[in-house]
Design an enzyme around this catalytic site. Structure first.
Site, PDB file in Angstrom:
ATOM      1  CG  HIS A 174      11.133  67.149 -40.712  1.00 38.31           C
ATOM      2  ND1 HIS A 174      10.879  68.022 -39.688  1.00 38.31           N
ATOM      3  CD2 HIS A 174      10.736  65.917 -40.267  1.00 38.31           C
ATOM      4  CE1 HIS A 174      10.359  67.356 -38.655  1.00 38.31           C
ATOM      5  NE2 HIS A 174      10.250  66.071 -38.983  1.00 38.31           N
ATOM      6  CD  GLU A 201       7.753  65.916 -35.723  1.00 37.10           C
ATOM      7  OE1 GLU A 201       7.344  64.794 -36.084  1.00 37.10           O
ATOM      8  OE2 GLU A 201       8.955  66.270 -35.838  1.00 37.10           O
ATOM      9  CG  HIS A 232       7.041  62.878 -40.944  1.00 39.01           C
ATOM     10  ND1 HIS A 232       6.063  63.247 -40.046  1.00 39.01           N
ATOM     11  CD2 HIS A 232       8.227  63.091 -40.323  1.00 39.01           C
ATOM     12  CE1 HIS A 232       6.639  63.665 -38.918  1.00 39.01           C
ATOM     13  NE2 HIS A 232       7.959  63.580 -39.062  1.00 39.01           N
ATOM     14  CD  GLU A 233      11.679  61.996 -41.737  1.00 39.34           C
ATOM     15  OE1 GLU A 233      12.233  63.096 -41.510  1.00 39.34           O
ATOM     16  OE2 GLU A 233      11.221  61.279 -40.821  1.00 39.34           O
TER      17      GLU A 233
END
Lengths: 499, 499
Positions: free
Chosen positions: B268, B294, B264-265
């Site tokens: 980003h 997101e 997830h990170e």
């Protein structure tokens, strides 16, 4: 008086602003040396440059001048008075250099460092020579702007060891140098030799780190106000009193780098962690000089960390982490091996005895350079001559000779003496400390806190409230006396080498 | 024109200064969340506050106003024009809030966060209530200063998702909510259930990290422009385009936190690492909105990381690091287990399906708060009602209910919708991407670079050069369409739960 109070309040705000910039600069440096990804370096260098410029602007601002002028005679607060003195000195010294010259110099520094790295890599002094020539010229010019009484080199010494002069060094250094070379001769001629081979063996980074953490903890280093990280060139750095970080380097084939390096940096860190919090957010909240700082790191590294008493009490702990081969090495043999004396080319790898001789080489050369007694182009030859004279060895290349240290590439002339001074201060402190308590007994029983508290009481807490020689006098009751270092080394090595 | 060129040059200098402050703020935050020793936090908070004030001063300075006024019509450079628009908007929004109110609000925010932490700890909403009431009042006041067309909540939404209005959300969110609750019903009623017990087992931090690093590397995350560290609340942070760091959290009894959190990170971070370098040192050099950001993290976490194709290709790699028990777990069973749907109280622990329902609860409540339709004191009861209505469960305490998220304690109203929007954007991008290439095939063969390059070409490179809905339209050829998310989830879960 009410008015003074208000002006002091505003002055403190300005100092706080300055501290904020300094904290982010320190953090940025710490990060650049421990964590930053490769591609982030260029942008970061610019950011640091920008923040440093902000500090410079504040230090030389009209606002600063106003506070200095008003508070100098009016304040009744000791800390503010000392702070004003410190600020005034910075103000005066900075203002004496024309801003254009300062900027040119900053650019020269950063270019020269890059060129020095290349020159060292290629072991080619001629690349670095024109830059070094300019750096010497700038430093001579600055020294003349700043002024001095007897020797131009004093103006530079002042940046690192205020109060110490060339005259003092010339009284002290030659005799130390001669005593050390004499000692070195006895050691070289001794038939008794430590066996460094017993120190060999693969020692994993994780286990070295675990041991280093244990030792830092025992020294009284506060991990709630610091941390240990890995780096290439070890250092300690204070972001503020409550955040003082140490770094070390691991060589899995030679634990000495990490173990003694960590203790050394831990000594620096204890100093910064134990400054009186009432000095926070002032320029007094740091070590008073390079030499006094080095006295703390060297005391812990050598007077504690390389002592027989330390390994008496910590060898079993060490063996818990060390390779199995150490089980067969007796404590006494280990102690001697980590204290082997052997002339070598690289200063930062030198043993406790020859280290100061490396400093003498540098001191004599840079003093002569700044006084115009020698030329930059003659440095490599002169370096090698002095190495031969004092250490008995000739560097096979300039990489292992005149090009090894970063200091001159940053224009840092006058810095090197503080390393040797630090050693002498440490020995002198050690002598006084031993009059008050049995240091060996404390080390042998692992009771370091009394030692740490003694240094906090006499040295750490003051930050820059006292000048280096003032601390030395207050603590030991006399001025710089190199006999303590010579006596300490003579006693230690005559024991190990039996002469 | 020459004159414009010179003014642009000066403008760029100002922007560079702003970037320098932002970089040290980001570095300070990263350090505070990953490395800082406990006692360093207080001082650091002040330093960050000081630097943030500097950014605010620059954003609202007369100098800034001058550049905006002069360059707005004169510049012929696209990047400068967009930058001026961005700066003008910041300038106007900031200047509309009286400086005294802004300062009071900043103080309120920091107090409220501390109180919220205590309230959450004690699960006592009444402690937090008076602060939350003030925060709501300030936000209503600010929204009125900023202005809006139809709904006061639009003025707040604009801070996180410019161009998206309450009207749009009210057209889209209820139908998504109903579709998701319907899907949830089918899942709950299905007799086919994944077995999450197969995921249990002690999985050492070091091995989880090693696997996480492998996956980041495969995603195309550039470790020369970033690094992975441990933290309590995972995040990604860009110091600049060339230094974008990710963090994760390890639970040795549940690898999902670290593995899916890192992906997830990493999503980003790919966004920030792949912004066009020509935008460096401008406020355009970051993701265009919270929602688009997101969309990138959720795309990689769920559409890639929780896909059957991903585990088809990466399960063997995973097993190289995972506890031995996984050897007996077939790939299909594993895939289903990591996609278990189970209503739960805490948003950040929610599965892919129920996650958006958590957002609906928050959106509906904060919109009503800002519109004055409900009172702060009624929040806990209303929260629990909505949880019961949409997820079928009632939080046993406010700690697991209305007090769980930090956002409101910082006055961040209008932020939550971007999480659900991000999901919808991701699904819509995914639909378009699948028309251009066989995404499952690429994932199954570990060929992520084509996917990454597609997002760089269509999303990342632009930074803030394009507004969120502009990107959505340019990439997918249509405006926000929640059908893609509903279709994607329906297809995925009907496969797993067989309905």
């Amino acid at each position: 008086m009410d008015n003074t109070y208000l002006i002091e309040k505003d002055f403190k705000e300005l100092l706080k602003e300055q501290s904020a910039y300094k904290e982010v600069i320190s953090l940025a440096h710490w990060d650049m040396r421990t964590k930053i990804p490769k591609k982030g370096v260029d942008q970061r260098s610019e950011v640091v440059g920008f923040m440093a410029e902000k500090v410079h602007q504040l230090e030389t601002s009209e606002k600063m001048k106003y506070f200095i002028d008003v508070l100098k005679d009016q304040t009744e607060d000791d800390i503010i008075r000392k702070t004003v003195e410190e600020c005034e000195e910075n103000y005066e010294r900075n203002r004496k250099i024309p801003h254009d010259e300062y900027k040119e110099y900053v650019m020269l520094q950063s270019k020269a460092e890059a060129i020095w790295q290349e020159a060292r890599e290629k072991s080619d002094f001629s690349l670095f020579q024109p830059f070094l020539e300019k750096l010497v010229e700038y430093n001579k010019k600055f020294a003349n702007y700043w002024g001095y009484e007897k020797n131009i080199y004093d103006a530079l010494l002042h940046n690192y060891e205020p109060g110490v002069t060339t005259e003092t060094l010339d009284q002290v250094f030659p005799s130390v140098r001669d005593s050390l070379t004499e000692l070195l001769g006895k050691i070289t001629n001794s038939s008794v030799k430590p066996n460094p081979d017993v120190l060999k063996g693969h020692f994993s980074k994780a286990k070295q780190e675990a041991f280093a953490l244990e030792v830092l903890n025992k020294m009284g280093y506060d991990f709630n106000a610091g941390r240990l990280d890995e780096t290439i060139h070890p250092f300690a750095i204070a972001l503020n009193i409550h955040d003082v970080r140490v770094t070390t380097r691991y060589d899995e084939e030679d634990f000495r780098m990490a173990v003694f390096g960590t203790i050394h940096e831990g000594g620096h860190a204890l100093y910064e962690q134990n400054i009186n919090p009432s000095l926070a957010n002032t320029p007094l909240a740091t070590g008073t000089s390079m030499g006094i700082h080095e006295s703390q790191s060297l005391f812990w590294e050598n007077f504690v960390g390389r002592s027989e008493a330390f390994w008496y009490s910590h060898y079993n702990l060490f063996k818990d982490f060390a390779p199995a081969s150490f089980q067969a090495v007796p404590h006494g043999q280990f102690y001697k091996a980590v204290n082997e004396v052997k002339p070598s080319f690289i200063r930062i790898e030198a043993d406790e005895l020859t280290y100061s001789l490396h400093i003498m080489v540098r001191y004599e050369l840079e003093k002569a350079l700044i006084n115009g007694d020698i030329k930059v182009k003659d440095l490599p030859g002169l370096w090698n001559e002095k190495m031969k004279d004092y250490l008995g060895i000739t560097p096979p290349s300039d990489k292992q000779g005149v090009l090894q240290d970063i200091h001159w590439s940053g224009g840092d002339f006058g810095y090197f003496p503080s390393y040797a001074l630090g050693y002498m201060y440490a020995a002198q402190f050690n002598h006084t400390l031993n009059k008050e308590m049995n240091v060996d007994d404390l080390i042998a029983s692992g009771e370091f806190h009394q030692i740490k508290e003694w240094f906090t009481k006499h040295v750490h807490q003051y930050g820059k409230m006292k000048k280096p020689l003032e601390i030395l006098n207050d603590v030991t009751g006399e001025s710089l006396n190199p006999a303590y270092l010579v006596n300490y080394l003579t006693k230690k090595y005559s024991g190990i080498y039996q002469f």
